[in-house]
Design an enzyme around this catalytic site. Structure first.
Site, PDB file in Angstrom:
ATOM      1  N   ASP A  82       4.581   5.069  12.444  1.00 33.53           N
ATOM      2  CA  ASP A  82       4.777   4.248  11.233  1.00 33.53           C
ATOM      3  C   ASP A  82       6.125   4.478  10.567  1.00 33.53           C
ATOM      4  OD1 ASP A  82       2.248   3.237  11.506  1.00 33.53           O
ATOM      5  OD2 ASP A  82       1.336   4.503   9.963  1.00 33.53           O
TER       6      ASP A  82
ATOM      7  N   LYS B 120       2.526   2.401   1.969  1.00 38.52           N
ATOM      8  CA  LYS B 120       2.312   1.085   2.610  1.00 38.52           C
ATOM      9  C   LYS B 120       0.818   0.780   2.663  1.00 38.52           C
ATOM     10  CE  LYS B 120       0.751   2.724   6.841  1.00 38.52           C
ATOM     11  NZ  LYS B 120      -0.633   2.662   7.273  1.00 38.52           N
TER      12      LYS B 120
ATOM     13  N   PRO C 133      -1.492  10.089  -1.452  1.00 42.22           N
ATOM     14  CA  PRO C 133      -2.476  10.985  -0.823  1.00 42.22           C
ATOM     15  C   PRO C 133      -2.282  11.066   0.690  1.00 42.22           C
ATOM     16  CG  PRO C 133      -3.566   9.338  -2.225  1.00 42.22           C
ATOM     17  CD  PRO C 133      -2.124   8.954  -2.150  1.00 42.22           C
TER      18      PRO C 133
ATOM     19  N   GLY D 181       2.145   8.080   3.695  1.00 39.63           N
ATOM     20  CA  GLY D 181       2.936   9.034   2.906  1.00 39.63           C
ATOM     21  C   GLY D 181       3.823   9.937   3.751  1.00 39.63           C
TER      22      GLY D 181
ATOM     23  N   ALA E 196      -4.617   9.258   4.359  1.00 37.43           N
ATOM     24  CA  ALA E 196      -5.268   8.153   3.652  1.00 37.43           C
ATOM     25  C   ALA E 196      -4.941   6.801   4.274  1.00 37.43           C
ATOM     26  CB  ALA E 196      -4.841   8.175   2.188  1.00 37.43           C
TER      27      ALA E 196
ATOM     28  N   SER F 120       4.814   9.536   6.815  1.00 31.89           N
ATOM     29  CA  SER F 120       5.809   8.733   7.539  1.00 31.89           C
ATOM     30  C   SER F 120       6.937   8.303   6.605  1.00 31.89           C
ATOM     31  CB  SER F 120       5.145   7.480   8.127  1.00 31.89           C
ATOM     32  OG  SER F 120       4.141   7.850   9.032  1.00 31.89           O
TER      33      SER F 120
END
Ligand code: C5P
Length: 291
Positions: free
Chosen positions: A143, A17, A101, A108, A104, A110
């Site tokens: 998230d 996202k 990654p 990822g 970041a 979540s």
């Protein structure tokens, strides 16, 4: 989130996202910050395969250095939460291929946790409604609910766990640059000064029907003060693409809106070539199935 059944196993491709708008509304008594944020799903995917197993939960991550394969990984925490909630004692062999990654701001971990809740609900035949998966997601992080909702774009409020999908068919192309270091979410929030007058999401929402999207992330300056290198990245974006750029979530990745996919590819090459780290083009995902 793309989900396929293959015999007894389930394969899931789960997206990253970007936060197009992120405002801090205030500090809460539970130590979190009250947010108003707009997230979009983009076409960078982690892949997870879930196979039935007797009783154990086993996780293999590749590449191995990309994320821990123990209980620090949200995948195992999500699987354990699902077992505790339902009393299910089935196991699973989980293979996670990381492309998003970590640390970041791309969601990822979540996204992997949401994929785990959705896929194990199917693998173990639990038939939990999405509302119950949302409850579990909210207990695991802020998230995860966005990914459980499987929507292309949403306004998220509360800690981030209250998701209001936005119906849009607008395609957007972005260039993302991961500067080669991560940032801790808690540290960035702690460093951030609260706005006296929070910017409402209305300005952003109105800009969705205009040519120039009104990007905003209240955490930009906090992240830059923790890692001043991000200032150089900000300047490099300003000269590489005409449009606005900013941090996604609490960083460390920085992104900008490109006029089209080709421009995003060119800009990513320039940033990568100039030594700013891993730069790549992404686009919004089309169709709810892919979110
Ligand atoms: O939700 P998650 O556990 O990923 O958040 C990590 C940390 O980021 C929290 O412990 C908190 O310090 C900070 N955070 C916050 N307000 C939010 C989300 C996260 O202060 N809405």
């Amino acid at each position: 989130m793309l989900i396929q059944r293959n015999g007894q196993s389930w394969l899931v491709h789960t997206p990253a996202k970007l936060n197009l708008h992120l405002e801090i509304i205030g500090r809460r008594d539970d130590g979190y910050h009250e947010l108003e944020t707009c997230m979009v799903s983009v076409d960078l995917f982690d892949s997870l395969r879930f196979r039935p197993a007797r009783a154990d939960l086993r996780l293999v991550v590749s590449p191995r250095a990309a994320a821990p394969a123990d209980e620090h990984n949200l995948v195992l925490r999500a699987a354990t939460a699902l077992r505790q909630h339902t009393g299910c004692n089935q196991g699973a062999d989980i293979q996670l291929v990381k492309r998003i990654p970590a640390q970041a701001g791309l969601g990822g971990g979540s996204s992997d946790a949401a994929a785990t809740l959705v896929a194990l609900n199917l693998l173990w035949g639990l038939n939990l409604p999405t509302s119950e998966l949302h409850q579990l997601a909210a207990g695991l992080g802020s998230d995860i609910n966005f990914f459980v909702e499987r929507t292309p774009m949403a306004i998220c409020r509360g800690r981030g766990e209250l998701v209001e999908p936005i119906d849009t068919t607008r395609r957007m192309d972005f260039v993302v640059c991961h500067p080669g270091f991560g940032l801790g979410t808690a540290e960035v929030f702690q460093q951030c000064e609260l706005p006296r007058q929070p910017r409402t999401v209305a300005k952003f929402a109105a800009s969705l029907s205009q040519s120039r999207i009104a990007l905003h992330n209240r955490l930009n300056d906090a992240a830059v003060s923790l890692r001043p290198e991000l200032n150089k990245l900000r300047a490099a974006f300003a000269s590489a693409i005409a449009g606005p750029s900013q941090l996604t979530g609490s960083g460390s990745a920085w992104f900008g809106i490109a006029p089209n996919r080709r421009a995003a590819v060119c800009c990513a090459r320039r940033l990568h070539g100039a030594g700013f780290g891993r730069a790549f083009p992404v686009s919004t995902v089309s169709g709810h199935g892919a979110c």
